[in-house]
Design a protein around this motif. Structure first.
Motif, short mmCIF file in Angstrom:
data_model
loop_
_atom_site.label_atom_id
_atom_site.label_comp_id
_atom_site.label_asym_id
_atom_site.label_seq_id
_atom_site.Cartn_x
_atom_site.Cartn_y
_atom_site.Cartn_z
N ASP A 2 -2.89 -0.49 3.23
CA ASP A 2 -2.04 -0.51 4.53
C ASP A 2 -1.00 -0.17 3.85
O ASP A 2 0.42 0.63 3.76
CB ASP A 2 -1.66 -2.19 5.50
CG ASP A 2 -2.50 -1.45 6.46
OD1 ASP A 2 -3.80 -0.32 6.94
OD2 ASP A 2 -3.18 -2.66 6.98
N ARG A 5 -1.15 3.13 2.24
CA ARG A 5 -0.69 4.46 2.90
C ARG A 5 0.75 4.89 3.27
O ARG A 5 1.45 5.64 3.52
CB ARG A 5 -1.42 3.73 4.16
CG ARG A 5 -2.76 4.66 4.67
CD ARG A 5 -3.51 4.49 5.46
NE ARG A 5 -4.55 3.58 5.35
CZ ARG A 5 -4.90 3.11 5.98
NH1 ARG A 5 -5.07 2.34 6.57
NH2 ARG A 5 -6.90 3.03 5.44
N ALA A 6 1.59 3.31 3.29
CA ALA A 6 2.33 3.73 3.83
C ALA A 6 3.97 4.47 2.44
O ALA A 6 4.77 5.23 2.65
CB ALA A 6 3.28 2.36 3.89
N LEU A 8 2.83 6.40 0.35
CA LEU A 8 2.60 7.73 0.35
C LEU A 8 3.10 8.39 1.62
O LEU A 8 3.63 9.13 1.35
CB LEU A 8 0.93 8.05 0.23
CG LEU A 8 0.98 8.82 0.18
CD1 LEU A 8 0.70 9.23 -1.52
CD2 LEU A 8 -0.61 9.15 0.30
N GLU A 9 2.70 7.58 2.55
CA GLU A 9 3.53 8.87 3.26
C GLU A 9 5.25 8.50 3.47
O GLU A 9 6.50 9.65 3.72
CB GLU A 9 3.43 8.56 4.94
CG GLU A 9 2.13 7.96 5.84
CD GLU A 9 1.51 7.12 6.70
OE1 GLU A 9 3.04 6.70 7.34
OE2 GLU A 9 0.61 7.11 7.15
N ALA A 10 6.05 7.83 2.89
CA ALA A 10 6.73 7.53 2.63
C ALA A 10 7.30 8.36 0.86
O ALA A 10 9.29 8.97 1.09
CB ALA A 10 7.83 6.30 2.38
N GLY A 11 6.25 8.84 0.30
CA GLY A 11 6.41 9.99 -0.48
C GLY A 11 7.15 8.78 -1.97
O GLY A 11 7.88 10.04 -2.84
N ASP A 52 1.24 14.61 -3.22
CA ASP A 52 0.87 15.74 -2.08
C ASP A 52 -1.22 16.33 -2.03
O ASP A 52 -1.44 16.13 -1.09
CB ASP A 52 0.91 16.86 -2.39
CG ASP A 52 2.14 17.23 -2.54
OD1 ASP A 52 2.97 16.60 -1.49
OD2 ASP A 52 3.41 18.41 -3.18
N ASP A 55 -3.79 12.08 0.03
CA ASP A 55 -4.51 11.96 0.91
C ASP A 55 -5.72 11.73 1.61
O ASP A 55 -6.23 10.40 1.76
CB ASP A 55 -3.71 13.30 2.34
CG ASP A 55 -2.06 12.81 2.49
OD1 ASP A 55 -0.86 11.51 2.55
OD2 ASP A 55 -1.84 13.90 3.16
#
Length: 75
Positions: A2, A5-6, A8-11, A52, A55
């Motif tokens: 988790d 993922r967080a 990665l989503e935040a960059g 990029d 994912d």
């Protein structure tokens, strides 16, 4: 996964590196070689700033972690 993922989503490449490194270390401690390798690949890519394309790798890692946990619970 988790936290990974967080991040990665935040960059946030640094947070991705840290989370992947933690997963790699934990997996290595229990001999989960596939998880160790997958987390290591994500860690190396994030170190290069290549977020990029991660994912799919993070989804695959999450699946490996789930399989590993299921195997551990079954044993």
């Amino acid at each position: 996964c988790d936290e990974l993922r967080a991040a990665l989503e935040a960059g946030d490449a640094d947070a991705v590196v840290r989370a992947a490194h933690q997963l790699k270390g934990g997996a290595g401690a229990i001999g989960a070689l596939a998880v160790t390798a997958a987390a290591g690949a994500i860690e190396r890519a994030a170190t290069r700033g290549t977020l990029d394309a991660l994912d799919g790798a993070v989804l695959a890692l999450a699946a490996l972690v789930a399989l590993t946990l299921a195997a551990l619970e079954a044993s």
